[in-house]
Design a protein around this motif. Structure first.
Motif, PDB file in Angstrom:
ATOM      1  N   ASP A 248       0.857  -1.185   0.000  1.00  0.00           N
ATOM      2  CA  ASP A 248       0.000   0.000   0.000  1.00  0.00           C
ATOM      3  C   ASP A 248       0.896   1.239   0.000  1.00  0.00           C
ATOM      4  O   ASP A 248       2.126   1.143   0.066  1.00  0.00           O
ATOM      5  CB  ASP A 248      -0.991  -0.010   1.171  1.00  0.00           C
ATOM      6  CG  ASP A 248      -0.325   0.083   2.540  1.00  0.00           C
ATOM      7  OD1 ASP A 248       0.749   0.715   2.667  1.00  0.00           O
ATOM      8  OD2 ASP A 248      -0.895  -0.478   3.500  1.00  0.00           O
ATOM      9  N   GLU A 249       0.301   2.408  -0.072  1.00  0.00           N
ATOM     10  CA  GLU A 249       1.074   3.654  -0.181  1.00  0.00           C
ATOM     11  C   GLU A 249       2.037   3.843   0.985  1.00  0.00           C
ATOM     12  O   GLU A 249       3.188   4.235   0.797  1.00  0.00           O
ATOM     13  CB  GLU A 249       0.111   4.843  -0.284  1.00  0.00           C
ATOM     14  CG  GLU A 249       0.804   6.143  -0.619  1.00  0.00           C
ATOM     15  CD  GLU A 249      -0.166   7.294  -0.821  1.00  0.00           C
ATOM     16  OE1 GLU A 249       0.219   8.436  -0.496  1.00  0.00           O
ATOM     17  OE2 GLU A 249      -1.288   7.054  -1.305  1.00  0.00           O
TER      18      GLU A 249
ATOM     19  N   GLU B 289       3.379   1.509   2.875  1.00  0.00           N
ATOM     20  CA  GLU B 289       4.457   0.528   2.781  1.00  0.00           C
ATOM     21  C   GLU B 289       5.471   0.924   1.713  1.00  0.00           C
ATOM     22  O   GLU B 289       6.677   0.750   1.903  1.00  0.00           O
ATOM     23  CB  GLU B 289       3.876  -0.858   2.480  1.00  0.00           C
ATOM     24  CG  GLU B 289       3.108  -1.446   3.659  1.00  0.00           C
ATOM     25  CD  GLU B 289       2.303  -2.676   3.289  1.00  0.00           C
ATOM     26  OE1 GLU B 289       2.154  -3.554   4.161  1.00  0.00           O
ATOM     27  OE2 GLU B 289       1.810  -2.752   2.126  1.00  0.00           O
TER      28      GLU B 289
END
Length: 155
Positions: A125-126, A128
């Motif tokens: 995800d963003e 991460e």
């Protein structure tokens, strides 16, 4: 007696090398139809972002030897993708610039390479992705800082 080795499943260095190898293979696969290698792409990308780099600067940026970069630059000149003056304007440095043909090829290659990176990061995800960038930058900085602190060999 058996020597203790590195647990490859828990080695960050080994995993980084495996990721690097997988990324390079994926990039080579999408660049091949364009008649390019990763080094060729890296050279054009560096020149797009920093016009006028010398062969030595390009070699450092593409992680290859100066000799390898000089061979590539001669080939790219012959193909009309880059241009260098016949004589160095100052000192020995021959500043290299992209031609219109080089820019057009780079646009195709950049799109292909971006698609590989999107695929590589698709499971994150963003937050991460941002963490991964931060962590990798920190690792690189730590190794560079250690190398500078140690100084040149024999010094």
């Amino acid at each position: 007696m058996e020597q203790p080795g590195v647990d490859l499943d828990a080695s960050v260095g080994y995993l980084l090398k495996e990721a690097s190898s997988a990324l390079r293979a994926a990039m080579e696969e999408v660049l091949r139809p364009l008649g390019m290698t990763v080094t060729h792409y890296s050279c054009l990308e560096l020149l797009a972002q920093r016009p006028g780099l010398s062969g030595s600067e390009l070699a450092r940026g593409a992680f290859v030897t100066r000799q390898s970069m000089n061979v590539l630059l001669r080939s790219l000149e012959d193909q009309g993708q880059v241009t260098r003056p016949a004589a160095a304007p100052v000192g020995k440095v021959l500043p290299t610039r992209l031609t219109d043909d080089g820019r057009a090829l780079l646009a195709q290659a950049s799109a292909a390479v971006r698609a590989v990176e999107v695929r590589m990061l698709s499971g994150l995800d963003e937050g991460e992705r941002a963490s991964a960038l931060r962590l990798l930058r920190t690792m690189v900085r730590s190794l560079h800082d250690d190398a500078r602190a140690d100084g040149p060999p024999g010094g």
